[in-house]
Write a protein that holds these residues in place. Structure first.
Motif, PDB file in Angstrom:
ATOM      1  N   ASP A   1       0.835  -1.202   0.000  1.00 38.29           N
ATOM      2  CA  ASP A   1       0.000   0.000   0.000  1.00 38.29           C
ATOM      3  C   ASP A   1       0.869   1.252   0.000  1.00 38.29           C
ATOM      4  OD1 ASP A   1       0.212   1.027   3.071  1.00 38.29           O
ATOM      5  OD2 ASP A   1       0.207  -1.159   2.989  1.00 38.29           O
ATOM      6  N   GLU A   2       0.240   2.382  -0.274  1.00 41.01           N
ATOM      7  CA  GLU A   2       0.965   3.652  -0.369  1.00 41.01           C
ATOM      8  C   GLU A   2       1.529   4.089   0.983  1.00 41.01           C
ATOM      9  OE1 GLU A   2       1.640   5.183  -3.111  1.00 41.01           O
ATOM     10  OE2 GLU A   2       0.448   3.867  -4.413  1.00 41.01           O
ATOM     11  N   TYR A   3       0.841   3.763   2.063  1.00 50.23           N
ATOM     12  CA  TYR A   3       1.289   4.212   3.385  1.00 50.23           C
ATOM     13  C   TYR A   3       2.553   3.480   3.821  1.00 50.23           C
ATOM     14  CZ  TYR A   3      -3.220   6.483   3.412  1.00 50.23           C
ATOM     15  OH  TYR A   3      -4.289   7.276   3.076  1.00 50.23           O
ATOM     16  N   THR A   4       2.593   2.185   3.582  1.00 51.95           N
ATOM     17  CA  THR A   4       3.785   1.418   3.931  1.00 51.95           C
ATOM     18  C   THR A   4       4.965   1.820   3.059  1.00 51.95           C
ATOM     19  OG1 THR A   4       2.388  -0.438   4.637  1.00 51.95           O
ATOM     20  CG2 THR A   4       4.715  -0.916   4.210  1.00 51.95           C
ATOM     21  N   ASP A   5       4.682   2.116   1.796  1.00 48.37           N
ATOM     22  CA  ASP A   5       5.747   2.573   0.905  1.00 48.37           C
ATOM     23  C   ASP A   5       6.321   3.907   1.389  1.00 48.37           C
ATOM     24  OD1 ASP A   5       7.233   2.412  -1.738  1.00 48.37           O
ATOM     25  OD2 ASP A   5       6.168   4.307  -2.021  1.00 48.37           O
ATOM     26  N   HIS A   6       5.449   4.826   1.786  1.00 49.88           N
ATOM     27  CA  HIS A   6       5.932   6.122   2.261  1.00 49.88           C
ATOM     28  C   HIS A   6       6.670   5.984   3.587  1.00 49.88           C
ATOM     29  CE1 HIS A   6       6.242  10.432   2.590  1.00 49.88           C
ATOM     30  NE2 HIS A   6       5.585  10.442   3.730  1.00 49.88           N
ATOM     31  N   LEU A   7       6.242   5.021   4.412  1.00 51.38           N
ATOM     32  CA  LEU A   7       6.927   4.807   5.684  1.00 51.38           C
ATOM     33  C   LEU A   7       8.402   4.493   5.467  1.00 51.38           C
ATOM     34  CD1 LEU A   7       6.891   4.391   8.785  1.00 51.38           C
ATOM     35  CD2 LEU A   7       6.237   2.001   8.337  1.00 51.38           C
ATOM     36  N   GLN A   8       8.729   3.802   4.379  1.00 50.48           N
ATOM     37  CA  GLN A   8      10.134   3.459   4.127  1.00 50.48           C
ATOM     38  C   GLN A   8      10.991   4.719   3.974  1.00 50.48           C
ATOM     39  OE1 GLN A   8      10.985   0.463   4.627  1.00 50.48           O
ATOM     40  NE2 GLN A   8       8.939  -0.441   4.527  1.00 50.48           N
ATOM     41  N   GLN A   9      10.453   5.730   3.341  1.00 45.36           N
ATOM     42  CA  GLN A   9      11.194   6.983   3.198  1.00 45.36           C
ATOM     43  C   GLN A   9      11.454   7.618   4.560  1.00 45.36           C
ATOM     44  OE1 GLN A   9       9.390   9.644   0.259  1.00 45.36           O
ATOM     45  NE2 GLN A   9       8.315   7.899  -0.643  1.00 45.36           N
ATOM     46  N   ILE A  10      10.451   7.570   5.417  1.00 45.54           N
ATOM     47  CA  ILE A  10      10.595   8.159   6.746  1.00 45.54           C
ATOM     48  C   ILE A  10      11.612   7.381   7.576  1.00 45.54           C
ATOM     49  CG2 ILE A  10       9.357   8.644   8.895  1.00 45.54           C
ATOM     50  CD1 ILE A  10       6.829   8.990   7.105  1.00 45.54           C
ATOM     51  N   ILE A  11      11.554   6.068   7.485  1.00 40.59           N
ATOM     52  CA  ILE A  11      12.503   5.226   8.222  1.00 40.59           C
ATOM     53  C   ILE A  11      13.928   5.523   7.765  1.00 40.59           C
ATOM     54  CG2 ILE A  11      13.322   2.842   8.473  1.00 40.59           C
ATOM     55  CD1 ILE A  11      10.985   3.503  10.308  1.00 40.59           C
ATOM     56  N   ARG A  12      14.127   5.682   6.463  1.00 46.30           N
ATOM     57  CA  ARG A  12      15.476   5.974   5.963  1.00 46.30           C
ATOM     58  C   ARG A  12      15.958   7.347   6.425  1.00 46.30           C
ATOM     59  NH1 ARG A  12      13.484   2.862   1.499  1.00 46.30           N
ATOM     60  NH2 ARG A  12      12.670   4.713   0.453  1.00 46.30           N
ATOM     61  N   SER A  13      15.045   8.281   6.607  1.00 47.19           N
ATOM     62  CA  SER A  13      15.452   9.595   7.097  1.00 47.19           C
ATOM     63  C   SER A  13      15.948   9.525   8.540  1.00 47.19           C
ATOM     64  CB  SER A  13      14.280  10.583   7.009  1.00 47.19           C
ATOM     65  OG  SER A  13      13.298  10.327   8.003  1.00 47.19           O
ATOM     66  N   HIS A  14      15.483   8.533   9.287  1.00 50.71           N
ATOM     67  CA  HIS A  14      15.920   8.366  10.674  1.00 50.71           C
ATOM     68  C   HIS A  14      17.111   7.431  10.810  1.00 50.71           C
ATOM     69  CE1 HIS A  14      12.788  10.557  12.903  1.00 50.71           C
ATOM     70  NE2 HIS A  14      11.900  10.086  12.030  1.00 50.71           N
ATOM     71  N   PHE A  15      17.175   6.400   9.956  1.00 53.27           N
ATOM     72  CA  PHE A  15      18.133   5.322  10.169  1.00 53.27           C
ATOM     73  C   PHE A  15      19.051   5.052   8.988  1.00 53.27           C
ATOM     74  CE2 PHE A  15      14.464   4.307  12.922  1.00 53.27           C
ATOM     75  CZ  PHE A  15      15.098   4.290  14.154  1.00 53.27           C
TER      76      PHE A  15
END
Length: 356
Positions: free
Chosen positions: A49-63
Protein backbone atom coordinates in the motif's frame (compact mmCIF):
# COMPACT_ATOMS: atom_id res chain seq x y z
CA UNK A 1 -34.85 -9.29 29.96
CA UNK A 2 -33.78 -6.34 27.86
CA UNK A 3 -31.39 -7.13 24.98
CA UNK A 4 -27.86 -5.71 25.34
CA UNK A 5 -27.18 -2.35 23.77
CA UNK A 6 -25.34 -2.55 20.50
CA UNK A 7 -24.23 1.07 20.16
CA UNK A 8 -20.66 1.97 21.06
CA UNK A 9 -20.22 3.70 24.40
CA UNK A 10 -17.44 4.52 26.84
CA UNK A 11 -16.79 1.94 29.54
CA UNK A 12 -14.12 3.74 31.54
CA UNK A 13 -13.39 7.05 33.22
CA UNK A 14 -10.93 8.89 30.94
CA UNK A 15 -9.78 11.14 33.77
CA UNK A 16 -8.16 8.25 35.67
CA UNK A 17 -4.46 7.68 35.03
CA UNK A 18 -2.07 5.39 36.82
CA UNK A 19 1.62 4.56 36.76
CA UNK A 20 1.54 0.87 35.87
CA UNK A 21 2.68 1.08 32.24
CA UNK A 22 2.91 3.43 29.30
CA UNK A 23 0.87 0.72 27.52
CA UNK A 24 -2.11 1.80 29.62
CA UNK A 25 -2.29 5.14 27.83
CA UNK A 26 -4.65 5.66 24.93
CA UNK A 27 -3.61 6.75 21.46
CA UNK A 28 -2.40 10.25 20.68
CA UNK A 29 -5.08 12.32 18.88
CA UNK A 30 -2.72 12.90 15.94
CA UNK A 31 -2.33 9.15 15.53
CA UNK A 32 -6.09 8.66 15.62
CA UNK A 33 -6.47 11.39 12.99
CA UNK A 34 -3.93 9.62 10.79
CA UNK A 35 -5.89 6.37 11.06
CA UNK A 36 -9.01 8.15 9.91
CA UNK A 37 -7.07 9.70 7.04
CA UNK A 38 -5.91 6.28 5.87
CA UNK A 39 -9.41 4.85 6.00
CA UNK A 40 -11.76 4.73 3.04
CA UNK A 41 -11.31 3.24 -0.38
CA UNK A 42 -9.17 0.25 -1.20
CA UNK A 43 -5.43 -0.18 -0.81
CA UNK A 44 -3.38 -3.23 -1.74
CA UNK A 45 -3.10 -5.62 1.21
CA UNK A 46 -0.08 -7.13 2.98
CA UNK A 47 2.16 -4.09 2.75
CA UNK A 48 1.89 -3.17 -0.91
CA UNK A 49 0.00 0.00 0.00
CA UNK A 50 0.97 3.65 -0.37
CA UNK A 51 1.29 4.21 3.38
CA UNK A 52 3.78 1.42 3.93
CA UNK A 53 5.75 2.57 0.91
CA UNK A 54 5.93 6.12 2.26
CA UNK A 55 6.93 4.81 5.68
CA UNK A 56 10.13 3.46 4.13
CA UNK A 57 11.19 6.98 3.20
CA UNK A 58 10.60 8.16 6.75
CA UNK A 59 12.50 5.23 8.22
CA UNK A 60 15.48 5.97 5.96
CA UNK A 61 15.45 9.60 7.10
CA UNK A 62 15.92 8.37 10.67
CA UNK A 63 18.13 5.32 10.17
CA UNK A 64 20.05 5.77 6.92
CA UNK A 65 19.68 4.97 3.24
CA UNK A 66 19.84 1.18 3.61
CA UNK A 67 17.25 0.87 6.38
CA UNK A 68 14.05 -1.04 5.68
CA UNK A 69 11.01 -1.33 7.93
CA UNK A 70 8.80 -4.38 8.31
CA UNK A 71 5.68 -3.38 10.29
CA UNK A 72 4.37 -5.97 12.75
CA UNK A 73 1.57 -6.20 15.30
CA UNK A 74 3.44 -6.03 18.62
CA UNK A 75 6.76 -5.83 20.40
CA UNK A 76 7.15 -9.52 21.17
CA UNK A 77 6.50 -10.28 17.52
CA UNK A 78 9.07 -7.70 16.47
CA UNK A 79 11.70 -9.20 18.75
CA UNK A 80 11.03 -12.79 17.71
CA UNK A 81 11.06 -11.97 14.00
CA UNK A 82 14.18 -9.81 14.28
CA UNK A 83 16.13 -12.39 16.26
CA UNK A 84 15.13 -15.21 13.93
CA UNK A 85 16.36 -13.13 11.01
CA UNK A 86 19.93 -13.00 12.34
CA UNK A 87 20.32 -16.53 13.72
CA UNK A 88 20.63 -20.06 12.46
CA UNK A 89 18.55 -22.89 13.87
CA UNK A 90 21.40 -23.71 16.23
CA UNK A 91 21.94 -20.10 17.25
CA UNK A 92 21.72 -18.44 20.64
CA UNK A 93 21.15 -14.87 21.83
CA UNK A 94 23.13 -13.21 24.61
CA UNK A 95 21.02 -10.79 26.65
CA UNK A 96 20.75 -9.24 30.09
CA UNK A 97 18.99 -11.34 32.70
CA UNK A 98 16.41 -8.55 33.01
CA UNK A 99 15.77 -8.35 29.24
CA UNK A 100 12.18 -8.28 28.08
CA UNK A 101 12.83 -11.18 25.71
CA UNK A 102 13.83 -13.27 28.74
CA UNK A 103 11.43 -12.09 31.46
CA UNK A 104 8.26 -10.78 29.82
CA UNK A 105 7.60 -12.55 26.54
CA UNK A 106 6.24 -15.86 27.81
CA UNK A 107 9.16 -17.80 26.38
CA UNK A 108 8.19 -16.73 22.84
CA UNK A 109 11.76 -16.28 21.55
CA UNK A 110 12.54 -19.81 22.70
CA UNK A 111 9.25 -21.59 22.06
CA UNK A 112 8.16 -19.79 18.89
CA UNK A 113 11.51 -18.64 17.55
CA UNK A 114 13.49 -21.72 18.54
CA UNK A 115 16.19 -19.53 20.09
CA UNK A 116 18.34 -20.27 23.11
CA UNK A 117 18.73 -17.24 25.38
CA UNK A 118 22.07 -16.96 27.19
CA UNK A 119 21.47 -14.52 30.03
CA UNK A 120 23.91 -12.40 32.03
CA UNK A 121 23.14 -10.74 35.39
CA UNK A 122 23.56 -6.97 35.23
CA UNK A 123 23.18 -4.45 38.07
CA UNK A 124 21.68 -1.74 35.85
CA UNK A 125 20.14 -3.66 32.96
CA UNK A 126 23.08 -2.91 30.66
CA UNK A 127 25.47 -5.29 28.96
CA UNK A 128 29.17 -4.53 28.50
CA UNK A 129 31.82 -6.31 26.42
CA UNK A 130 33.12 -8.00 29.57
CA UNK A 131 29.64 -9.19 30.54
CA UNK A 132 29.01 -10.44 27.01
CA UNK A 133 32.15 -12.55 27.23
CA UNK A 134 30.64 -14.53 30.09
CA UNK A 135 28.47 -16.23 27.45
CA UNK A 136 30.40 -15.54 24.23
CA UNK A 137 32.30 -18.80 23.82
CA UNK A 138 31.97 -22.32 22.46
CA UNK A 139 31.25 -21.56 18.83
CA UNK A 140 32.74 -24.88 17.73
CA UNK A 141 31.21 -26.89 20.55
CA UNK A 142 28.30 -28.87 19.13
CA UNK A 143 27.04 -29.49 22.68
CA UNK A 144 26.32 -25.79 23.23
CA UNK A 145 23.98 -23.43 21.44
CA UNK A 146 26.12 -21.12 19.31
CA UNK A 147 26.19 -17.44 20.40
CA UNK A 148 25.25 -15.51 17.26
CA UNK A 149 23.49 -12.36 18.49
CA UNK A 150 23.81 -9.85 21.30
CA UNK A 151 20.47 -8.26 22.18
CA UNK A 152 20.37 -4.99 24.12
CA UNK A 153 17.45 -2.77 25.13
CA UNK A 154 17.38 1.02 24.81
CA UNK A 155 16.10 2.32 27.18
CA UNK A 156 16.63 -0.73 29.37
CA UNK A 157 14.04 -2.60 31.42
CA UNK A 158 15.39 -0.77 34.48
CA UNK A 159 14.94 2.67 32.92
CA UNK A 160 18.65 3.21 32.31
CA UNK A 161 20.35 4.28 29.08
CA UNK A 162 23.31 3.21 27.01
CA UNK A 163 25.42 6.04 25.64
CA UNK A 164 26.23 5.86 21.92
CA UNK A 165 29.84 5.03 22.81
CA UNK A 166 28.71 2.14 25.00
CA UNK A 167 26.65 0.68 22.18
CA UNK A 168 29.51 1.18 19.73
CA UNK A 169 31.79 -0.78 22.07
CA UNK A 170 29.24 -3.60 22.24
CA UNK A 171 28.80 -3.66 18.47
CA UNK A 172 32.54 -3.66 17.80
CA UNK A 173 33.05 -6.43 20.36
CA UNK A 174 30.21 -8.55 18.98
CA UNK A 175 31.22 -8.08 15.34
CA UNK A 176 34.82 -9.02 16.09
CA UNK A 177 33.48 -12.32 17.35
CA UNK A 178 31.20 -12.89 14.37
CA UNK A 179 27.99 -11.95 16.20
CA UNK A 180 25.23 -9.55 15.21
CA UNK A 181 23.61 -6.91 17.42
CA UNK A 182 19.86 -6.51 17.94
CA UNK A 183 18.39 -3.53 19.75
CA UNK A 184 15.00 -3.81 21.42
CA UNK A 185 13.69 -0.28 20.96
CA UNK A 186 10.24 -0.49 22.48
CA UNK A 187 11.14 2.79 24.24
CA UNK A 188 13.74 4.01 21.77
CA UNK A 189 12.02 7.41 21.57
CA UNK A 190 12.45 7.96 25.31
CA UNK A 191 16.13 7.12 24.98
CA UNK A 192 16.68 9.55 22.11
CA UNK A 193 14.77 12.28 23.94
CA UNK A 194 16.82 11.82 27.11
CA UNK A 195 20.16 11.65 25.29
CA UNK A 196 19.06 14.55 23.05
CA UNK A 197 20.38 12.84 19.92
CA UNK A 198 18.77 11.40 16.78
CA UNK A 199 17.93 7.70 16.95
CA UNK A 200 20.56 6.97 14.30
CA UNK A 201 23.28 8.15 16.69
CA UNK A 202 23.00 5.00 18.81
CA UNK A 203 21.76 2.55 16.15
CA UNK A 204 23.06 2.38 12.58
CA UNK A 205 25.80 4.96 13.23
CA UNK A 206 27.44 2.74 15.85
CA UNK A 207 26.92 -0.67 14.26
CA UNK A 208 23.51 -2.04 15.33
CA UNK A 209 22.38 -4.57 12.70
CA UNK A 210 18.65 -4.81 13.36
CA UNK A 211 16.19 -3.23 15.75
CA UNK A 212 12.67 -3.51 17.05
CA UNK A 213 11.06 -0.09 16.73
CA UNK A 214 8.35 0.69 19.26
CA UNK A 215 5.17 2.59 18.56
CA UNK A 216 2.56 1.48 21.08
CA UNK A 217 4.27 2.89 24.18
CA UNK A 218 4.72 6.22 22.41
CA UNK A 219 1.15 6.95 21.36
CA UNK A 220 0.10 4.36 18.77
CA UNK A 221 -3.00 2.19 19.05
CA UNK A 222 -0.96 -0.86 18.11
CA UNK A 223 1.96 -1.68 15.88
CA UNK A 224 5.74 -1.81 15.90
CA UNK A 225 8.30 -2.50 13.20
CA UNK A 226 11.41 -4.56 12.63
CA UNK A 227 13.96 -2.21 11.07
CA UNK A 228 16.76 -3.88 9.16
CA UNK A 229 19.85 -1.66 9.26
CA UNK A 230 22.39 -4.02 7.70
CA UNK A 231 20.85 -5.78 4.72
CA UNK A 232 23.70 -8.31 4.68
CA UNK A 233 22.82 -9.43 8.21
CA UNK A 234 19.34 -10.82 7.53
CA UNK A 235 17.71 -13.47 5.45
CA UNK A 236 14.14 -13.78 4.17
CA UNK A 237 12.55 -11.17 6.42
CA UNK A 238 9.28 -11.21 4.49
CA UNK A 239 8.98 -14.95 4.90
CA UNK A 240 9.87 -14.86 8.59
CA UNK A 241 7.28 -12.18 9.30
CA UNK A 242 4.55 -14.24 7.65
CA UNK A 243 5.69 -17.49 9.27
CA UNK A 244 5.63 -15.76 12.66
CA UNK A 245 2.03 -14.58 12.18
CA UNK A 246 3.08 -10.92 12.18
CA UNK A 247 2.00 -9.97 8.63
CA UNK A 248 -0.96 -7.59 8.77
CA UNK A 249 -3.34 -7.79 5.84
CA UNK A 250 -4.46 -4.17 6.30
CA UNK A 251 -0.93 -3.00 6.95
CA UNK A 252 -1.70 0.59 6.04
CA UNK A 253 -3.25 1.00 9.49
CA UNK A 254 0.01 0.03 11.18
CA UNK A 255 2.20 2.02 8.82
CA UNK A 256 0.18 5.22 9.00
CA UNK A 257 0.51 5.26 12.79
CA UNK A 258 4.28 5.00 12.59
CA UNK A 259 4.22 7.66 9.89
CA UNK A 260 2.21 9.98 12.16
CA UNK A 261 4.74 9.50 14.95
CA UNK A 262 7.93 9.68 12.90
CA UNK A 263 7.26 12.00 9.95
CA UNK A 264 7.69 15.09 12.08
CA UNK A 265 8.40 15.34 15.80
CA UNK A 266 5.40 13.73 17.48
CA UNK A 267 7.52 10.77 18.60
CA UNK A 268 9.97 13.16 20.25
CA UNK A 269 7.34 15.40 21.83
CA UNK A 270 5.58 12.40 23.36
CA UNK A 271 8.81 10.90 24.68
CA UNK A 272 10.10 14.17 26.11
CA UNK A 273 6.87 14.74 27.97
CA UNK A 274 6.86 11.22 29.45
CA UNK A 275 10.50 11.64 30.51
CA UNK A 276 9.77 15.01 32.09
CA UNK A 277 6.90 13.53 34.09
CA UNK A 278 9.19 10.76 35.32
CA UNK A 279 11.70 13.37 36.48
CA UNK A 280 8.93 15.26 38.26
CA UNK A 281 7.82 12.03 39.91
CA UNK A 282 11.37 11.18 40.99
CA UNK A 283 11.87 14.64 42.49
CA UNK A 284 8.67 14.28 44.48
CA UNK A 285 9.51 10.78 45.68
CA UNK A 286 13.00 11.81 46.85
CA UNK A 287 11.34 14.13 49.33
CA UNK A 288 9.43 11.26 50.95
CA UNK A 289 11.31 9.69 53.84
CA UNK A 290 11.55 5.90 53.80
CA UNK A 291 11.32 5.56 50.00
CA UNK A 292 14.44 4.70 48.01
CA UNK A 293 14.90 5.26 44.26
CA UNK A 294 16.84 2.26 42.99
CA UNK A 295 18.20 3.29 39.58
CA UNK A 296 19.05 6.52 37.78
CA UNK A 297 15.87 7.98 36.27
CA UNK A 298 16.97 8.40 32.67
CA UNK A 299 13.83 7.71 30.66
CA UNK A 300 10.14 7.47 31.63
CA UNK A 301 10.33 4.96 34.49
CA UNK A 302 10.99 5.26 38.21
CA UNK A 303 12.04 2.19 40.20
CA UNK A 304 11.67 2.49 43.96
CA UNK A 305 11.66 0.48 47.19
CA UNK A 306 9.11 1.10 49.90
CA UNK A 307 7.38 -0.88 52.65
CA UNK A 308 5.24 -3.69 51.26
CA UNK A 309 2.08 -2.66 53.10
CA UNK A 310 2.44 0.92 51.87
CA UNK A 311 2.75 -0.28 48.27
CA UNK A 312 -0.36 -2.44 48.61
CA UNK A 313 -2.43 0.42 50.01
CA UNK A 314 -1.14 2.82 47.38
CA UNK A 315 -2.04 0.36 44.61
CA UNK A 316 -5.68 0.68 45.62
CA UNK A 317 -5.48 4.40 44.80
CA UNK A 318 -3.18 4.31 41.76
CA UNK A 319 -2.47 1.32 39.54
CA UNK A 320 1.16 0.12 39.37
CA UNK A 321 3.10 -3.11 39.74
CA UNK A 322 5.64 -4.72 42.01
CA UNK A 323 8.95 -5.26 40.23
CA UNK A 324 10.35 -7.50 42.99
CA UNK A 325 7.61 -8.08 45.54
CA UNK A 326 9.82 -9.88 48.03
CA UNK A 327 12.16 -6.88 48.21
CA UNK A 328 9.38 -4.30 48.07
CA UNK A 329 10.58 -2.95 44.73
CA UNK A 330 8.03 -1.26 42.48
CA UNK A 331 7.98 0.32 39.02
CA UNK A 332 6.20 3.55 38.18
CA UNK A 333 5.87 4.44 34.49
CA UNK A 334 4.90 7.75 32.92
CA UNK A 335 3.30 8.13 29.49
CA UNK A 336 2.82 10.78 26.84
CA UNK A 337 -0.50 11.74 28.46
CA UNK A 338 0.64 11.78 32.11
CA UNK A 339 -0.23 15.17 33.61
CA UNK A 340 1.58 17.18 36.25
CA UNK A 341 -1.48 16.92 38.48
CA UNK A 342 -1.38 13.11 38.12
CA UNK A 343 2.20 13.08 39.38
CA UNK A 344 1.55 15.55 42.18
CA UNK A 345 -1.55 13.65 43.31
CA UNK A 346 0.40 10.39 43.36
CA UNK A 347 3.23 11.88 45.42
CA UNK A 348 0.71 13.31 47.87
CA UNK A 349 -0.94 9.88 48.18
CA UNK A 350 2.47 8.27 48.74
CA UNK A 351 3.23 10.72 51.54
CA UNK A 352 -0.14 9.98 53.17
CA UNK A 353 0.38 6.23 53.05
CA UNK A 354 3.94 6.47 54.36
CA UNK A 355 2.67 8.57 57.29
CA UNK A 356 0.06 5.98 58.33
Amino acid sequence: MNPPRTDARRHHDPTIRGFASDNYAGAHPEVLAALALANGGHQVAYGEDEYTDHLQQIIRSHFGATAEAFPVFNGTGANVVALQAVTDRWGAVICAESAHIHVDEGGAPERMGGLKLLTVPTPDGKLTPDLIDRQAYGWDDEHRAMPQVVSITQSTELGTLYTPDEIRAICDHAHERGMRVHLDGSRIANAAASLDVPMRTFTNAVGVDILSLGGTKNGAVFGEAVVVLDQDAVRRMKHLRKLSMQLASKMRFVSVQLEALLAKDLWLRNARHANEMAQRLAEGVRAVGGVEILHPVQANGVFARLPHDVAERLMKRYRFYFWDEAAGDVRWMCAFDTREEDVDGFVAALKEEMAR
